[in-house]
Design an enzyme around this catalytic site. Structure first.
Site, mmCIF file in Angstrom:
data_model
loop_
_atom_site.group_PDB
_atom_site.id
_atom_site.type_symbol
_atom_site.label_atom_id
_atom_site.label_comp_id
_atom_site.label_asym_id
_atom_site.label_seq_id
_atom_site.Cartn_x
_atom_site.Cartn_y
_atom_site.Cartn_z
ATOM 1 N N ASN A 152 0.843 -1.198 0.000
ATOM 2 C CA ASN A 152 0.000 0.000 0.000
ATOM 3 C C ASN A 152 0.876 1.245 0.000
ATOM 4 O O ASN A 152 1.270 1.749 1.055
ATOM 5 C CB ASN A 152 -0.945 -0.025 1.192
ATOM 6 C CG ASN A 152 -1.978 -1.124 1.061
ATOM 7 O OD1 ASN A 152 -2.933 -0.982 0.287
ATOM 8 N ND2 ASN A 152 -1.773 -2.232 1.755
ATOM 9 N N GLU A 153 1.187 1.697 -1.191
ATOM 10 C CA GLU A 153 2.103 2.823 -1.370
ATOM 11 C C GLU A 153 1.424 4.147 -0.985
ATOM 12 O O GLU A 153 0.194 4.192 -0.839
ATOM 13 C CB GLU A 153 2.574 2.870 -2.831
ATOM 14 C CG GLU A 153 3.307 1.616 -3.302
ATOM 15 C CD GLU A 153 4.700 1.430 -2.690
ATOM 16 O OE1 GLU A 153 5.021 2.039 -1.644
ATOM 17 O OE2 GLU A 153 5.481 0.656 -3.282
ATOM 18 N N PRO A 154 2.217 5.230 -0.800
ATOM 19 C CA PRO A 154 1.633 6.521 -0.437
ATOM 20 C C PRO A 154 0.443 6.882 -1.327
ATOM 21 O O PRO A 154 0.499 6.718 -2.552
ATOM 22 C CB PRO A 154 2.802 7.487 -0.647
ATOM 23 C CG PRO A 154 4.011 6.650 -0.382
ATOM 24 C CD PRO A 154 3.682 5.277 -0.914
#
Ligand code: PGA
Length: 259
Positions: A152-154
């Site tokens: 879950n990237e920025p």
């Protein structure tokens, strides 16, 4: 200084992993004795390796059985065949599943071999399988230098479900050595969402080494923000960070020594 997520600091990753493995073993034994499955959420990367080593030791030397364990992995690279040496399917079998008595039908890992029009259904089915299993009892997490949990990237919202994501450049750079160059690192992955992860009843995030110190501090002591997915763990009632001294070095909170 307020510490928003409990954390414990250990002299080594191995010492931290003995404690996490012992908590997992106790949970499995207690639930098995009542004829119940234990649902584990599992992570990949270099961080959980000492944990899997300890779980294998507990199986081989202390009779811990995984026959009543169901597992859901956090993520998988898109575009990799499951037999690719860097697939998380390969990683999990090499480092854990091939050495314990978990039943193959109880192992769930998102597929990396999906056509575009299969992705949505696959992700919805993954969510449904977690629900049908009764939800995740114990979730293991690492943390990426982007603050990701799972992949879950920025920018990923707190309520996100299992979905396809684009990997951050920093994440791809960190993965480049194992792939023999960044050009070989996939650009996309399937990951459980932040919302999926936050539903786990117990969460243990592991982090080692000085490279993780600043993001660990942001996650624990910073604001809750979608720019650091791990900061969402501040909203969870039973999340703990298990750290070595280097990863804990930037924290202002008072480190509690493990006994
Ligand atoms: P690492 O990756 O365990 O290889 O440091 C952690 C992560 O990206 O979640």
């Amino acid at each position: 200084m307020v510490t928003n997520i409990p954390f414990v600091v250990f002299d080594s990753p191995e010492a931290a992993c003995r404690q996490v493995a012992s908590e997992i073993a106790q949970l499995i034994r207690e639930r098995s004795s009542r004829g119940r499955q234990t649902v584990l959420g599992l992570a990949t990367g270099s961080t959980p390796l000492p944990l899997y080593k300890e779980l294998v030791r507990l199986h081989q030397e202390e009779g811990l059985s995984f026959k009543n364990v169901t597992s859901f992995n956090l993520d998988e690279y898109l575009g990799l065949n499951r037999n690719h040496p860097e697939s998380y399917w390969t990683f999990m079998h090499r480092n854990l599943f091939d050495h314990v008595d978990i039943l193959p039908e109880n192992i769930q890992i998102p597929s990396g071999e999906l056509a575009d029009d299969q992705i949505e259904t696959h992700c919805a089915e993954y969510e449904a399988r977690i629900r049908k299993a009764g939800g995740i009892d114990f979730q293991i997490l690492g943390i990426g230098r982007t603050g990701h949990i799972g992949f879950n990237e920025p920018g990923t919202p707190i309520e996100a479900k299992t979905q396809k994501i684009h990997l951050d450049e920093l994440t791809r750079r960190d993965a480049a050595p194992s792939f023999g160059g960044i050009e070989n690192v996939p650009t996309e992955a399937i990951t459980m969402g932040c919302g999926t992860i936050l539903k786990a009843r117990r969460i243990a995030l592991l982090a080692w080494g000085s490279k993780k110190a600043s993001i660990v501090r942001e996650a624990i002591e910073g604001v809750i923000t979608d720019q650091v997915s791990a900061s969402f763990l501040q909203t969870h009632p039973a999340a703990t960070f298990f750290l070595d001294r280097e990863a804990a070095a930037d924290l202002h909170g008072v480190a509690r020594r493990a006994s």
